[in-house]
Every structure is written in C-alpha cells, then in structure tokens.
Design an enzyme around this catalytic site. Sequence first.
Site, short mmCIF file in Angstrom:
data_model
loop_
_atom_site.label_atom_id
_atom_site.label_comp_id
_atom_site.label_asym_id
_atom_site.label_seq_id
_atom_site.Cartn_x
_atom_site.Cartn_y
_atom_site.Cartn_z
NE ARG A 91 -47.95 69.49 22.64
CZ ARG A 91 -47.62 68.94 21.48
NH1 ARG A 91 -47.77 69.59 20.36
NH2 ARG A 91 -47.12 67.73 21.44
NE ARG A 130 -43.60 58.81 16.64
CZ ARG A 130 -44.40 59.80 17.02
NH1 ARG A 130 -45.40 60.18 16.26
NH2 ARG A 130 -44.23 60.42 18.18
NE ARG A 136 -40.67 62.77 18.18
CZ ARG A 136 -41.90 63.28 18.12
NH1 ARG A 136 -42.57 63.30 16.99
NH2 ARG A 136 -42.46 63.77 19.20
P1 ADP Z 1 -46.08 64.80 19.95
O1 ADP Z 1 -47.43 65.36 19.58
O2 ADP Z 1 -45.86 63.42 19.45
O3 ADP Z 1 -45.76 64.94 21.42
P2 ADP Z 1 -44.75 67.06 18.62
O4 ADP Z 1 -43.80 66.85 17.50
O5 ADP Z 1 -46.04 67.75 18.34
O6 ADP Z 1 -44.95 65.61 19.21
O7 ADP Z 1 -44.03 67.87 19.80
C1 ADP Z 1 -42.80 67.47 20.32
C2 ADP Z 1 -42.44 68.36 21.50
O8 ADP Z 1 -42.31 69.72 21.05
C3 ADP Z 1 -43.45 68.42 22.64
O9 ADP Z 1 -43.33 67.36 23.54
C4 ADP Z 1 -43.10 69.77 23.27
O10 ADP Z 1 -41.93 69.68 24.06
C5 ADP Z 1 -42.77 70.62 22.05
N1 ADP Z 1 -43.97 71.31 21.53
C6 ADP Z 1 -44.57 71.08 20.33
N2 ADP Z 1 -45.63 71.88 20.18
C7 ADP Z 1 -45.72 72.63 21.30
C8 ADP Z 1 -46.62 73.63 21.77
N3 ADP Z 1 -47.66 74.02 21.02
N4 ADP Z 1 -46.38 74.19 22.97
C9 ADP Z 1 -45.34 73.81 23.72
N5 ADP Z 1 -44.47 72.86 23.37
C10 ADP Z 1 -44.66 72.26 22.17
#
Ligand code: ADP
Length: 215
Positions: A91, A130, A136
């Site tokens: 990310r 959603r 969520r």
């Molecule tokens: P979305 O893509 O809808 O924001 P995710 O389920 O991928 O949802 O992620 C939810 C939360 O989990 C993010 O907002 C963050 O807080 C955390 N998160 C997920 N993946 C990462 C990552 N690669 N690095 C840091 N935080 C993460």
Amino acid sequence: MTTINVLVLGPQGSGKGTQATRISAAHGVPHVSTGDMFRAAIADGTELGRQVEPILVSGELVPDELTIALIRDRLAKDDAAGGFVLDGFPRNAVQAEALDEMLRAIGRPLDAVLFFQLDDETATRRVGSRAHEEGRSDDTPEVMARRLAIYHEQTEPVVERYRAAGTLHTLNAGRSVADVFAEIETALATSPGQLPAVDDGGLSGGSRSSREASP
Ligand code: ADP
C-alpha cells in the site's frame, strides 16, 4: 504444478476483494488480504488485533513493520507455495520494496499485477451501500474519505511503479463482477509469467507496455 502469483491493486470499493476471492477459487490459490487478516485478528482478540483495532477504525495505515511481518509469515505458509492472490498489500513504497525483496528471496516473481481503476465518486458510492450490508466500522463517510486520501497519496505511487515497469494490467472496475472477472481470466491466460521484480525505480519500463489494456 503451475503456480500463479497475482497482485490486485485499486481503491476502496473497486471490487478487488471480490475478484481476488474468485481468482482464488478458480486457480486454487489462497486469497491473502491484509485487511481480512487484521479484521480476523481483531475478532479473535489477539495481541495484534488489540494493536491494530484503533488504527483500522480511524482509516490510517497499520505500521509497515507489523504489516510486512504479517505478509512475510503468510507467504511462507505451505498453502502459498503454489501461488497466491495478494490483496491490500503493498500500500506504499516501503511495502512495495519489501514485497520485491521477499519475492526475490523465494525466487517467485509476480505473474500479473491487476489494477482496478475506478473514480472516487463511484468508489465512495459503492462503499456507502456496502456499509449497510457489512457494517464495517471504517465504512462511514468520514473514514472512507480518509482511506481514499491515503490511497491517492501513498498507494497510487505503487500503481505507477508497476505501470512504469510495464507489468500493470488496467481493468475498468466500473463494470459488472462477471465482466471484470472475464477480462481477468483472459489476462491471466495470456500472462507471460515470471515478470521481473520492480527494483530499479521503473527505469527498465516500457518493454511490456503493450500488455496494458485500456479501460
Ligand atoms: P480497504 O481497501 O477497503 O480500505 P482493507 O480491508 O484492504 O480495506 O483494509 C482495511 C484497513 O486495514 C486499512 O484501512 C488499514 O487500516 C489496514 N490495512 C490493510 N492493509 C494494509 C497495509 N498493507 N498496510 C497498512 N495498513 C493496512
């Protein structure tokens, strides 16, 4: 045995989680989602869950050390030996470099990087609907706006990195689940496999740009 290592990238609401689940089922590889793993840790009440819960609720990113360690352990598990669909990671630039290094170390490059392109308005609308179904805690309008801002600031440069390396397959994520999945299957069937790791800041880019589909 054929292995397939797929990365899905895109904003919230772009349907990448849904498609990752489908790719996982169709190819018999695990769907590795950092968001799902963090939510499971929270539901299980583990130490990791306690640490990350306030961060997820706020929409900020979990610290890189925790996230990278989680993925490193997950990709080392037996069920990922035949491949994986990685969703939600990397990310930011630090995580992208860590992934390159992990894949180099195990000698298993990415076969495909799928980019789910979607405008902010549609993304926000989809997450809003959603919210009613899934409940969520981070799907409120304020937190969604923050997550999307972080996506633009930190994750879009990761998309650009793969684009520059010519490894990106861009999908128009505004279409139906079935249409997007059909395009993914075609892309995976024609994937040359064994894409090089992106370790040169994209300087070698261009040679595979013909693979990039227009939305
Ligand atoms: P979305 O893509 O809808 O924001 P995710 O389920 O991928 O949802 O992620 C939810 C939360 O989990 C993010 O907002 C963050 O807080 C955390 N998160 C997920 N993946 C990462 C990552 N690669 N690095 C840091 N935080 C993460």
